[in-house]
Design a protein around this motif. Structure first.
Motif, mmCIF file in Angstrom:
data_model
loop_
_atom_site.group_PDB
_atom_site.id
_atom_site.type_symbol
_atom_site.label_atom_id
_atom_site.label_comp_id
_atom_site.label_asym_id
_atom_site.label_seq_id
_atom_site.Cartn_x
_atom_site.Cartn_y
_atom_site.Cartn_z
ATOM 1 N N LEU A 45 0.728 -1.267 0.013
ATOM 2 C CA LEU A 45 -0.082 -0.032 0.093
ATOM 3 C C LEU A 45 0.837 1.276 -0.009
ATOM 4 C CD1 LEU A 45 -2.677 1.641 0.327
ATOM 5 C CD2 LEU A 45 -2.731 1.260 2.744
ATOM 6 N N ALA A 46 2.073 1.185 0.881
ATOM 7 C CA ALA A 46 3.031 2.274 0.896
ATOM 8 C C ALA A 46 3.599 2.560 -0.449
ATOM 9 C CB ALA A 46 3.940 2.280 1.922
ATOM 10 N N ASP A 47 3.890 1.566 -1.040
ATOM 11 C CA ASP A 47 4.490 1.718 -2.471
ATOM 12 C C ASP A 47 3.407 2.238 -3.399
ATOM 13 O OD1 ASP A 47 6.919 0.670 -1.710
ATOM 14 O OD2 ASP A 47 6.509 -1.342 -2.205
ATOM 15 N N ALA A 48 2.404 1.816 -3.427
ATOM 16 C CA ALA A 48 1.412 2.057 -4.403
ATOM 17 C C ALA A 48 0.824 3.478 -4.244
ATOM 18 C CB ALA A 48 0.067 1.221 -4.171
ATOM 19 N N ALA A 52 1.609 6.294 -7.012
ATOM 20 C CA ALA A 52 0.439 7.388 -7.625
ATOM 21 C C ALA A 52 0.822 8.665 -7.318
ATOM 22 C CB ALA A 52 -0.643 6.986 -6.739
ATOM 23 N N ASN A 53 1.323 9.162 -5.920
ATOM 24 C CA ASN A 53 1.827 10.391 -5.884
ATOM 25 C C ASN A 53 2.894 11.037 -6.814
ATOM 26 O OD1 ASN A 53 1.999 12.950 -4.159
ATOM 27 N ND2 ASN A 53 4.015 12.214 -3.470
ATOM 28 N N GLU A 54 3.540 10.247 -7.565
ATOM 29 C CA GLU A 54 4.485 10.503 -8.518
ATOM 30 C C GLU A 54 4.107 10.661 -9.817
ATOM 31 O OE1 GLU A 54 7.451 7.606 -8.116
ATOM 32 O OE2 GLU A 54 8.428 8.370 -5.951
ATOM 33 N N ARG A 55 3.123 9.572 -10.105
ATOM 34 C CA ARG A 55 2.678 9.445 -11.540
ATOM 35 C C ARG A 55 1.259 10.164 -11.886
ATOM 36 N NH1 ARG A 55 4.759 3.411 -12.745
ATOM 37 N NH2 ARG A 55 7.154 3.979 -11.951
ATOM 38 N N VAL A 65 -8.606 12.126 -13.816
ATOM 39 C CA VAL A 65 -7.176 11.827 -13.302
ATOM 40 C C VAL A 65 -6.633 10.250 -13.703
ATOM 41 C CG1 VAL A 65 -7.421 13.018 -11.203
ATOM 42 C CG2 VAL A 65 -8.075 10.674 -11.014
ATOM 43 N N ASP A 66 -5.388 10.399 -14.068
ATOM 44 C CA ASP A 66 -4.943 9.215 -14.809
ATOM 45 C C ASP A 66 -3.327 9.333 -14.574
ATOM 46 O OD1 ASP A 66 -4.433 6.709 -16.216
ATOM 47 O OD2 ASP A 66 -5.705 7.414 -17.722
ATOM 48 N N THR A 67 -2.551 8.306 -15.038
ATOM 49 C CA THR A 67 -1.113 8.282 -15.140
ATOM 50 C C THR A 67 -0.536 8.838 -16.359
ATOM 51 O OG1 THR A 67 -0.989 5.945 -15.741
ATOM 52 C CG2 THR A 67 -0.888 6.665 -13.247
ATOM 53 N N SER A 68 -1.727 9.189 -17.468
ATOM 54 C CA SER A 68 -1.007 10.030 -18.639
ATOM 55 C C SER A 68 -1.960 11.111 -18.941
ATOM 56 C CB SER A 68 -1.085 8.784 -19.869
ATOM 57 O OG SER A 68 -2.509 8.125 -19.836
ATOM 58 N N ASP A 69 -1.170 11.813 -19.902
ATOM 59 C CA ASP A 69 -2.043 12.932 -20.240
ATOM 60 C C ASP A 69 -1.966 13.349 -21.739
ATOM 61 O OD1 ASP A 69 -3.430 15.700 -20.633
ATOM 62 O OD2 ASP A 69 -1.843 16.777 -19.558
ATOM 63 N N PRO A 70 -2.906 12.887 -22.523
ATOM 64 C CA PRO A 70 -4.343 12.831 -22.088
ATOM 65 C C PRO A 70 -4.709 11.330 -21.508
ATOM 66 C CG PRO A 70 -4.007 12.543 -24.235
ATOM 67 C CD PRO A 70 -2.731 12.821 -24.110
#
Length: 200
Positions: A45-48, A52-55, A65-70
């Motif tokens: 959970l800490a890793d996830a 998430a905070n980084e990406r 919200v996603d890990t890519s834009d668009p």
């Protein structure tokens, strides 16, 4: 009352208590469960959360919200460009996607107009909505806003805002929910359902 745990565990409990649906007692139980299952839950959970905070980013097109834009939805060529679904928040977008009821493009407003809370048109993602519709190709804008006073106020404002575009503006039906019993519904829901009755 003296603390029964160290400051690290207390901080974990306090942060968990800020999550929706978790009060102090539930947060304490969740923290204890995580600690007991450190290798299976707490570490992953800490890793996830760190990843998430980084990406995680906000989509510059729709506001998802996603890990890519668009985001994945905006990049999907199979979606119907003629339909745009306007929602208040990302949670509403996710709910519609879970139900698999919309195959168009999305637009997240980031809230609703609320005089009491000091939220005006400039606080919402309205300019981007107008520019996206003005680009052409959109034939229908579906207002999937909550059936609250603020939601209805926002729906009327967006309808007026888009009135010059010639685009068809619709909203979700309101009324008796599936499985609902009339005796348990409030007067506002019954009134809306009665006014918006349909032919069988």
């Amino acid at each position: 009352m003296a603390s029964i745990t160290g400051p690290e565990i207390e901080r974990l409990i306090q942060l968990l208590a800020r999550l929706p649906g978790l009060g102090p007692r539930s947060a304490r139980r969740a923290a204890l469960h995580l600690i007991k299952k450190r290798e299976q839950l707490l570490g992953p959970l800490a890793d996830a959360i760190r990843v998430a905070n980084e990406r995680v980013v906000v989509c510059s097109t729709c506001g998802n919200v996603d890990t890519s834009d668009p985001c994945v939805l905006c990049g999907d060529p199979r979606r119907d460009d003629k339909v745009m679904v306007v929602v208040e928040d990302v949670s509403d977008l996710w709910a519609l996607e879970r139900a698999q009821v919309a195959n168009g493009r999305y637009h997240v407003l980031g809230g609703t107009l609320s005089a009491l809370d000091g939220v005006g048109p400039k606080d919402l993602n309205l300019d981007k909505l107008v520019s996206r519709v003005a680009e052409g190709g959109v034939e229908e804008v579906i207002l999937a806003l909550n059936a609250t006073v603020d939601g209805q106020t926002t729906a009327h404002y967006v309808t007026d805002l888009l009135s010059h575009t010639g685009v068809k503006v619709t909203r979700l039906a309101h009324g008796v929910p599936v499985g609902g019993e009339l005796d348990y519904l409030d007067e506002g829901t019954l009134s809306t359902a009665f006014r918006q009755r349909t032919t069988l």
